[in-house]
Scaffold this motif. Sequence first.
Motif, PDB file in Angstrom:
ATOM      1  N   SER A 152      32.194  12.720   3.277  1.00  0.00           N
ATOM      2  CA  SER A 152      33.264  12.676   3.839  1.00  0.00           C
ATOM      3  C   SER A 152      33.585  13.833   3.738  1.00  0.00           C
ATOM      4  O   SER A 152      34.125  14.848   3.918  1.00  0.00           O
TER       5      SER A 152
ATOM      6  N   ALA B  86      41.708   5.613   6.051  1.00  0.00           N
ATOM      7  CA  ALA B  86      39.808   5.600   7.079  1.00  0.00           C
ATOM      8  C   ALA B  86      40.151   5.424   8.357  1.00  0.00           C
ATOM      9  O   ALA B  86      39.677   6.871   8.523  1.00  0.00           O
TER      10      ALA B  86
ATOM     11  N   SER C 102      33.753  12.069  12.529  1.00  0.00           N
ATOM     12  CA  SER C 102      34.796  11.932  11.388  1.00  0.00           C
ATOM     13  C   SER C 102      35.525   9.946  10.948  1.00  0.00           C
ATOM     14  O   SER C 102      35.291   9.461  11.039  1.00  0.00           O
TER      15      SER C 102
ATOM     16  N   SER D 144      33.994   6.541   9.657  1.00  0.00           N
ATOM     17  CA  SER D 144      34.993   6.003   9.238  1.00  0.00           C
ATOM     18  C   SER D 144      35.772   4.180   9.531  1.00  0.00           C
ATOM     19  O   SER D 144      35.411   3.638   9.015  1.00  0.00           O
TER      20      SER D 144
END
Length: 631
Positions: A294, A365, A405, A409
């Motif tokens: 990430s 997160a 993303s 997450s």
Amino acid sequence: MSGVLWALIALPLGAGSVLLVAGRRADRAAAVSAVTAMLVTAGAAVAVAFSQPSVRAPFLSGLPAGLTVDGLSGLLAVTVAAVTLLVLAFSAAEFGPEQARARFFGLMLLFSGSMLVTVTAATLPVLLMGWEVMGATSWALIGYWWRDAARVRAANTAFLTTRTADLGLYLAAGAALAADPTGTLALDDLAKAADPWRSLICAGLIAAAFGKSAQLPFSFWLSRAMAGPSPVSALLHSTTMVVAGAYLLLRTNPLLEASGWGTHVVAWTGALTAIALGLVALAQNDLKQLLAASSCAQIGFMVLAAGAGGITGGTLQLIAHAAAKSLLFLIAGAWLTALGTKALPGLRGAARRYRVAGVLFTVGACTLAGLPPLSLWATKDVVLAAALETSPWLYAAGLTAAVVSALYSARAVWFVWQPTRTDDHGLDSEGRGTRQVPGRVVPPLAVLTLACALLSPLAFDPARAAVSRVLGGRSEPAPHLWEWMLSGALAVVAASAAWAWASRKAPRPTRAPGRGGSASTGFLGGWLKLEQAAHLLLVRPVFALARTAARFDDRVLDAAVRDAGRGAMDLARWSDQRLEAGVGGSVSAVASAGRALGRLARRPQTGLLHQYLAQAVAAFTVLAVVFVLVK
């Protein structure tokens, strides 16, 4: 304020050097000394960010060493110092007395100090010095537990990969010097170089930046960097080294634009990295590997911003990412210490078991996912606004990366909030866990969590306009309301879908990864097989060439030397047997003749005068006869 600027880099570098030299004798005072030094450094960073001083000092003939602080470097210096301070505070509570604390904290200070040199460097030589020290200390920190051969190999891979890309920086420096032999190699002057030197400078800087920031095709080294302690990962991924390349591209954006091609290469590489490495993160079964992938993806947004001319968005993205990523890595490290694992199946229920850490991890997160109203949601849209101004396709790529993303997450959060296991299945795969998260680590984590939320207003006017003025007053596009709403809605939908899918198809526990690696397999789980490709295309050919050169050396050069030696010895033996006897005989004959002549010459030497008179008469008679005959 020039003294404060010198102190900004001298404090961490000096304190780190002292701790390294002192060694284990300084273990007890290492944590307090490091935190104190970085606290003062943070104060100096704030001071220089407001005063923006510049200093110069003699270095090489015609190439002075220059440091300067402007809007961009000032914001980055404060970010680096603040995050390093919090990471060191966490480490002071996390690292036990049995560890080599002086070596760890000394290296961390040198690591941070070299990043501050890189950020404030005004010329290429100073940038190179900070760049090199940062690479060397990263190698030492990744291989901190040097008795573990796997960790040392991981550190070597990371170091050699980034060093290969760093050659681009030397290419850029050489081209800049060739373009202006009398110049100072100032970063602000690089865009003024004439072609083809300008293109070479641009290509070298881009290669070095992509390598340092783990952009495609160099991304795989960041997976190997997970072999280091978690505080090292937190610092390396958030404000040092990995973001150094993105910072360099933001700093040299005028050069990218002047090249005519650099902006397109940088923007699309950042977008593709954000998508591809986001998918890699989605495929990981190891929390640190997920966070590492990430990092590549999130830094891809910063690189995209540099290519699209979104300096404000890229800077805000860097700052917000620093808070979120350092928070997540530190909590991952705390869970690793407590539970002895970083495998996601083994971390089921970790957030329920340690509620405070679980809540803080969830906030981090959600920030990484781009959920409103947290900071990365806001800053990402400032980046995407610049991308939309450049190309709608670039905007679509960035928006796709933002959705990915949210997926990875949410997947991480799903695992840690699952019901706590009654057994210890999957735990202690990397060492015996302590089963507790010390309360002393919570304050720095709480500060980073607050930053994840409180940095959001910086992306909105009037704060965003103020940041733009600080960064040079460059006019950049601002996101429209529909852009905020679209990205936020997509993030919420993607996160919800990931949560629902994970709940519907709950993954079975898998074998926890060994030290320094991930148990994930396949193309995406194996980081796009980039390391294997590097071995196939670069490492193996180099080793094959080395083996060929070694065989040539052994069979040709070395054989020629040995044959020449044997020939010389044979010639010496032949000359000893043949020539030596003749030469010796000649010398002996001359000596014998000399002795014979000597004996003949001694006979007339009787000492009697009448004999000498007779000899003289005989000699003169012979001469007279010769004279008469010659005449």
